[in-house]
Design a protein around this motif. Structure first.
Motif, PDB file in Angstrom:
ATOM      1  N   TRP A 168       7.142   1.363   3.049  1.00  0.00           N
ATOM      2  CA  TRP A 168       6.713   2.329   4.062  1.00  0.00           C
ATOM      3  C   TRP A 168       7.015   1.816   5.467  1.00  0.00           C
ATOM      4  N   SER A 169       7.088   0.506   5.611  1.00  0.00           N
ATOM      5  CA  SER A 169       7.428  -0.053   6.923  1.00  0.00           C
ATOM      6  C   SER A 169       8.831   0.345   7.355  1.00  0.00           C
ATOM      7  N   SER A 170       9.673   0.753   6.405  1.00  0.00           N
ATOM      8  CA  SER A 170      11.035   1.158   6.753  1.00  0.00           C
ATOM      9  C   SER A 170      11.061   2.475   7.514  1.00  0.00           C
ATOM     10  N   ILE A 171       9.947   3.221   7.472  1.00  0.00           N
ATOM     11  CA  ILE A 171       9.872   4.451   8.271  1.00  0.00           C
ATOM     12  C   ILE A 171       8.924   4.267   9.462  1.00  0.00           C
ATOM     13  N   ALA A 201      -1.018  -1.953   6.290  1.00  0.00           N
ATOM     14  CA  ALA A 201      -1.966  -3.031   6.582  1.00  0.00           C
ATOM     15  C   ALA A 201      -2.747  -2.744   7.863  1.00  0.00           C
ATOM     16  N   TRP A 202      -2.139  -2.022   8.792  1.00  0.00           N
ATOM     17  CA  TRP A 202      -2.801  -1.685  10.054  1.00  0.00           C
ATOM     18  C   TRP A 202      -4.070  -0.881   9.796  1.00  0.00           C
ATOM     19  N   LYS A 256     -10.323  -0.512   8.587  1.00  0.00           N
ATOM     20  CA  LYS A 256     -10.928   0.410   7.622  1.00  0.00           C
ATOM     21  C   LYS A 256     -12.361   0.767   7.966  1.00  0.00           C
ATOM     22  N   TYR A 257     -13.124  -0.158   8.523  1.00  0.00           N
ATOM     23  CA  TYR A 257     -14.528   0.142   8.816  1.00  0.00           C
ATOM     24  C   TYR A 257     -14.654   1.147   9.961  1.00  0.00           C
ATOM     25  N   TRP A 258     -13.750   1.075  10.922  1.00  0.00           N
ATOM     26  CA  TRP A 258     -13.742   2.066  11.997  1.00  0.00           C
ATOM     27  C   TRP A 258     -13.446   3.452  11.433  1.00  0.00           C
ATOM     28  N   PHE A 259     -12.458   3.525  10.556  1.00  0.00           N
ATOM     29  CA  PHE A 259     -12.082   4.819   9.983  1.00  0.00           C
ATOM     30  C   PHE A 259     -13.181   5.368   9.083  1.00  0.00           C
TER      31      PHE A 259
END
Length: 245
Positions: free
Chosen positions: A91-94, A99-100, A105-108
């Motif tokens: 997915w980093s290729s796009i 990982a970001w 995750k706790y904020w989201f």
């Protein structure tokens, strides 16, 4: 002369990439702008199915509209996923780092928790026990708790799929054949405009063209990375429909 080879980075369009680009940038926008789903699919379905499970029969049109949008967004996204899977591309290729999101995750989770709470509380604050037949803000906004919960899902859907389709995947893959990303921007703008309906109104068309630029230009300036910022921004814009009366 020596030939430079970039290991692990594709420099041409394979059949899976072409298919995903055609579906996301051509077929999906055309079918949506022609109102294919509501004109040809929903009439074949038994009346009332989209909302009977939610007990909101007077809001059949609302559920039809948003469930159709849900399908329209995820089908082309699956083509992109399949393309990445077959080509063994990350997915980093796009331009997006999974990982970001994990790191935050706790904020989201906290934001999603507050939105879910708002979905339960706001209908009673706005309407008490007398739900209107349509939103007081804009016709496609949510009214009931069930609708507001689904709008959270739709905000996630549009934020993820539209940024992946029209920014991340489109720019990074078309750049293999169009070296200058500024020439790619108009292509994505046309597709982005068409997925929001027929361009029969100048004001609305300009709104989505400007919106496409507001997301596309930063992606170019960030060298087609940090797509996660655009996804989050897109999500927060659309999830505002959960909060309006």
């Amino acid at each position: 002369m020596t030939q430079e080879i970039t290991v692990g980075v594709k420099t041409e369009l394979d059949k899976y990439t072409v298919l995903a680009l055609v579906v996301s940038l051509v077929l999906y926008p055309l079918l949506y702008s022609l109102d294919f789903f509501s004109e040809f699919i929903f009439p074949l379905v038994a009346e009332g199915w989209p909302c009977s499970a939610f007990g909101d029969l007077p809001r059949l049109g609302w559920w039809s509209f948003w469930l159709g949008n849900f399908v329209y967004h995820w089908v082309p996204f699956l083509f992109v996923w399949f393309c990445l899977y077959k080509n063994k591309e990350a997915w980093s290729s796009i331009g997006v780092s999974l990982a970001w999101y994990v790191e935050r995750k706790y904020w989201f989770i906290g934001v999603l928790g507050m939105l879910v709470l708002a979905a339960f509380v706001l209908p009673n604050i706005y309407y008490a026990d007398d739900l209107p037949r349509s939103s007081q803000s804009i016709y496609f906004a949510a009214v009931s708790t069930n609708e507001r919960l689904f709008m959270i899902v739709m905000a996630l859907t549009t934020g993820i799929t539209e940024e992946v389709l029209f920014r991340g995947f489109a720019f990074t893959r078309l750049k293999r054949v169009i070296d200058n990303p500024w020439f790619i921007l108009p292509i994505t703008l046309v597709s982005f405009l068409l997925i929001h309906g027929q361009p029969d109104n100048l004001g609305r068309s300009l709104y989505y063209i400007v919106g496409g630029c507001a997301f596309g230009i930063p992606f170019i300036l960030m060298k087609m990375k940090r797509l996660e910022f655009l996804i989050v921004t897109h999500f927060f814009i659309n999830v505002s429909l959960v909060l309006v009366p």
